[in-house]
Write an enzyme that holds these catalytic residues in place. Structure first.
Site, PDB file in Angstrom:
ATOM      1  N   GLY A  82      -5.097 183.773  76.337  1.00  0.00           N
ATOM      2  CA  GLY A  82      -6.212 184.455  76.998  1.00  0.00           C
ATOM      3  C   GLY A  82      -7.049 183.472  77.805  1.00  0.00           C
ATOM      4  O   GLY A  82      -7.393 183.727  78.968  1.00  0.00           O
ATOM      5  N   ARG A  83      -7.357 182.329  77.182  1.00  0.00           N
ATOM      6  CA  ARG A  83      -8.185 181.327  77.885  1.00  0.00           C
ATOM      7  C   ARG A  83      -7.441 180.736  79.073  1.00  0.00           C
ATOM      8  O   ARG A  83      -8.005 180.487  80.123  1.00  0.00           O
ATOM      9  CB  ARG A  83      -8.626 180.226  76.913  1.00  0.00           C
TER      10      ARG A  83
ATOM     11  N   HIS B 216      -0.352 186.116  78.300  1.00  0.00           N
ATOM     12  CA  HIS B 216       0.701 186.338  77.302  1.00  0.00           C
ATOM     13  C   HIS B 216       2.076 186.240  77.967  1.00  0.00           C
ATOM     14  O   HIS B 216       3.010 185.683  77.405  1.00  0.00           O
ATOM     15  CB  HIS B 216       0.543 187.704  76.633  1.00  0.00           C
TER      16      HIS B 216
ATOM     17  N   LEU C 176      20.229 177.894  64.434  1.00  0.00           N
ATOM     18  CA  LEU C 176      18.770 177.857  64.352  1.00  0.00           C
ATOM     19  C   LEU C 176      18.335 179.218  63.823  1.00  0.00           C
ATOM     20  O   LEU C 176      18.835 180.241  64.288  1.00  0.00           O
ATOM     21  CB  LEU C 176      18.168 177.638  65.754  1.00  0.00           C
TER      22      LEU C 176
ATOM     23  N   GLU D 265       2.381 169.570  56.940  1.00  0.00           N
ATOM     24  CA  GLU D 265       1.508 168.766  57.796  1.00  0.00           C
ATOM     25  C   GLU D 265       0.957 169.710  58.871  1.00  0.00           C
ATOM     26  O   GLU D 265       1.715 170.508  59.454  1.00  0.00           O
ATOM     27  CB  GLU D 265       2.299 167.643  58.467  1.00  0.00           C
TER      28      GLU D 265
ATOM     29  N   ASP E  40      -1.633 179.762  70.361  1.00  0.00           N
ATOM     30  CA  ASP E  40      -2.968 180.256  70.716  1.00  0.00           C
ATOM     31  C   ASP E  40      -3.376 179.735  72.087  1.00  0.00           C
ATOM     32  O   ASP E  40      -2.982 178.638  72.481  1.00  0.00           O
ATOM     33  CB  ASP E  40      -3.966 179.787  69.639  1.00  0.00           C
ATOM     34  N   GLY E  41      -4.177 180.541  72.764  1.00  0.00           N
ATOM     35  CA  GLY E  41      -4.761 180.092  74.029  1.00  0.00           C
ATOM     36  C   GLY E  41      -4.265 180.811  75.268  1.00  0.00           C
ATOM     37  O   GLY E  41      -4.652 180.441  76.385  1.00  0.00           O
TER      38      GLY E  41
ATOM     39  N   ARG F  98      -7.813 176.114  62.425  1.00  0.00           N
ATOM     40  CA  ARG F  98      -7.712 176.999  61.257  1.00  0.00           C
ATOM     41  C   ARG F  98      -6.296 177.549  61.148  1.00  0.00           C
ATOM     42  O   ARG F  98      -5.515 177.442  62.102  1.00  0.00           O
ATOM     43  CB  ARG F  98      -8.744 178.132  61.311  1.00  0.00           C
TER      44      ARG F  98
ATOM     45  N   ARG G  51      -5.680 188.784  80.660  1.00  0.00           N
ATOM     46  CA  ARG G  51      -5.168 188.203  79.414  1.00  0.00           C
ATOM     47  C   ARG G  51      -3.666 188.467  79.275  1.00  0.00           C
ATOM     48  O   ARG G  51      -2.916 187.614  78.811  1.00  0.00           O
ATOM     49  CB  ARG G  51      -5.912 188.810  78.218  1.00  0.00           C
TER      50      ARG G  51
END
Ligand code: FPP
Length: 267
Positions: free
Chosen positions: A21-22, A35, A129, A205, A18-19, A192, A31
């Site tokens: 865009g900011r 990405h 992986l 965790e 996340d983040g 969240r 934006r």
């Protein structure tokens, strides 16, 4: 440099990136530019996981809710994901990375689906992986789909309701055969889980950082791993029981050691 016990690495790390865009707004850019910069962080974290031997990495790249973004951004995101997969597939093959898509195929643009299938097929034999992209994914939707599949199996006599256990139910999820995530990382400062792997993260965790995804570096990832190792995972037991060396991997839902999917119809 990092006080990391290589014998106690998480088997499965899941990341909410996340983040973007900011990050872009801070730089007075679009934006989409954010990405695009996020791809660099993806490459770094994938390669670090492979290097240190984390067997499963799952990245939340496009949620069911992301369709609510402006159409232009949605289009640009799918186009970026398509370009990313095309560009990275040869390296995934070279590095023996197995690629899997988690999520609903319905609604994904045809050209993206094509490269997703190609990447899954061409990397099917690898296991160094397991890299999974959650695309058009929602945790509640995944659980509902699992219930539907299970109900069909009951109707056809292939399953008996009283035999249902957590392990059996897990086989109806997109992540069939995966170990549950031990660690969930979310960048960008929000605290969240946003409908991500809701069933699977029951005992994970959770690690939240303010760092915006394009800035999330290998060193930040290593810090998250150190923090993970410093936490006491009790799974309902007492601290004393944990200290008497019952291994972490007795965790409920700790599944197979590698993805062994394919027995369930996926859609
Ligand atoms: C969140 O930033 C990021 C996403 C919507 C996920 C998409 C991630 C990428 C495209 C990075 C590259 C990934 C791959 C697999 C190629 P945001 O737009 O929600 O940021 P904001 O909260 O600052 O607005």
């Amino acid at each position: 440099m990092y006080d990391l016990d290589m014998k106690r690495l998480p088997r499965h790390v899941a990341i909410i990136m996340d983040g973007n865009g900011r990050w872009a707004r801070q730089k007075l850019r679009t934006r989409i530019f954010g990405h695009e910069k996020g791809v660099g962080a993806v490459r770094k974290i994938v390669s670090r996981c492979r290097e240190i031997g984390i067997p499963y990495l799952t990245l939340y790249a496009f949620s069911k809710e992301n369709w609510n973004r402006p159409a232009r951004e949605v289009k640009a995101l799918w186009s970026l994901l398509e370009r990313f997969l095309k560009a990275e597939l040869p390296e995934m093959i070279e590095k023996q990375i197995r690629f899997l898509h988690l999520g609903d195929v319905e609604g994904i643009p045809a050209s993206v689906l094509q490269i997703l299938r190609q990447a899954e097929e061409q990397t099917a034999g690898f296991g160094r992986l397991v890299l999974s992209l959650a695309l058009n994914y929602g945790g509640r939707q995944e659980i509902l789909r699992a219930v539907q599949l299970l109900a069909e199996d009951v109707r056809n006599g292939r399953a008996i309701p009283s035999d249902l256990s957590g392990d059996v139910f897990s086989r109806y999820l997109y992540t069939e055969g995966y170990p549950d995530p031990d660690l969930v990382i979310r960048t960008g400062g929000e605290i969240r889980v946003s409908n991500f792997l809701l069933w699977q993260i029951a005992y994970a965790e959770l690690y939240f950082t303010e760092i915006l995804w394009p800035d999330f570096a290998e060193s930040d990832f290593m810090e998250a791993l150190v923090e993970f190792q410093n936490r006491e995972r009790r799974f309902g037991r007492t601290g004393e029981q944990v200290k008497s060396a019952v291994p972490d991997r007795s965790a409920p839902g700790a599944g197979a050691s590698r993805a062994t999917r394919g027995s369930r119809a996926r859609s």
